[in-house]
Design an enzyme around this catalytic site. Sequence first.
Site, mmCIF file in Angstrom:
data_model
loop_
_atom_site.group_PDB
_atom_site.id
_atom_site.type_symbol
_atom_site.label_atom_id
_atom_site.label_comp_id
_atom_site.label_asym_id
_atom_site.label_seq_id
_atom_site.Cartn_x
_atom_site.Cartn_y
_atom_site.Cartn_z
ATOM 1 N N SER A 139 0.864 -1.175 0.000
ATOM 2 C CA SER A 139 0.000 0.000 0.000
ATOM 3 C C SER A 139 0.903 1.228 0.000
ATOM 4 C CB SER A 139 -0.869 -0.003 1.270
ATOM 5 O OG SER A 139 -1.508 1.241 1.476
ATOM 6 N N TYR A 152 -1.949 -1.431 10.379
ATOM 7 C CA TYR A 152 -1.970 -1.538 8.914
ATOM 8 C C TYR A 152 -0.591 -1.232 8.336
ATOM 9 C CZ TYR A 152 -4.096 -1.209 4.245
ATOM 10 O OH TYR A 152 -4.443 -1.416 2.926
#
Length: 271
Positions: A139, A152
């Site tokens: 990401s 995350y």
Amino acid sequence: MYALHGKVAVVTGAGSGIGRALARAFAHKGCRLALADIDGRSLSETAAMLPVPAFTQTLDVADRAAVFAFADAVKREYGTAHVVVNNAGVALSQTLERLDYEDFEWLMNINFWGVVHGTKAFLPLLRAQNDGVIVNLSSIFGIITVPTQGAYHAAKFAVRGYTETLRQELEGSGVFAVCVHPGGVRTNIARHARHYVDSMGNTDPARAAAQFERLARTSPDQAAREIVAAIERRKARVLIGADARLLDWIQRLFPTSYPRILRAMLRRMRT
């Protein structure tokens, strides 16, 4: 160029979002498809949209034995695999101080260990034929950090390090690894997140999801096209979306002060 026609493409998290878009993109490239998702109903909906039949299996990528069983099933169905996209993922928003172990383990088991399981399960097939691609979804949050996204970030930075190491270890073989860094993509990930609080102090999950969707500018189909193009061109690192490319450059130019710049940018976007 890496030719995709006739290859077996494996996609986890294929029930929605980028995974569903990738299934469509691979189908139009002439690939045979093996698709998995934890949501069997959504997975069936994806399969029904495709112009070609697909092998599908309900799968929790956090379950190592199940992922290896899925790889065995794909081998029985097609004889091998060529492109493996470890795409399944979840989101979690909470400060590190208040983050409990159960939530942290839930996210890491899917976002990091799911990638490891998928890589370890399918890599022997690719190695045996000396032909294939491992595509792991990190990401832009594997490049920059923001408050309340610590779990995350931990997973996506780990995916980045894991994939970049794998790529080096595969040099000289017919197998290569691709690390994908999407920016804001209009998927349901925020709707399905475990949301406690965000960096602005918001504790309303629906409001946070709506905010994410307003800021996310890239469609899943566009993300899938860019990922497929990167596979064909054998690109090692892919930034998806103008926002990801901009944030990557800001981090490169201002490696310690970029959080202040991001806060100012976000305040302007929300006004």
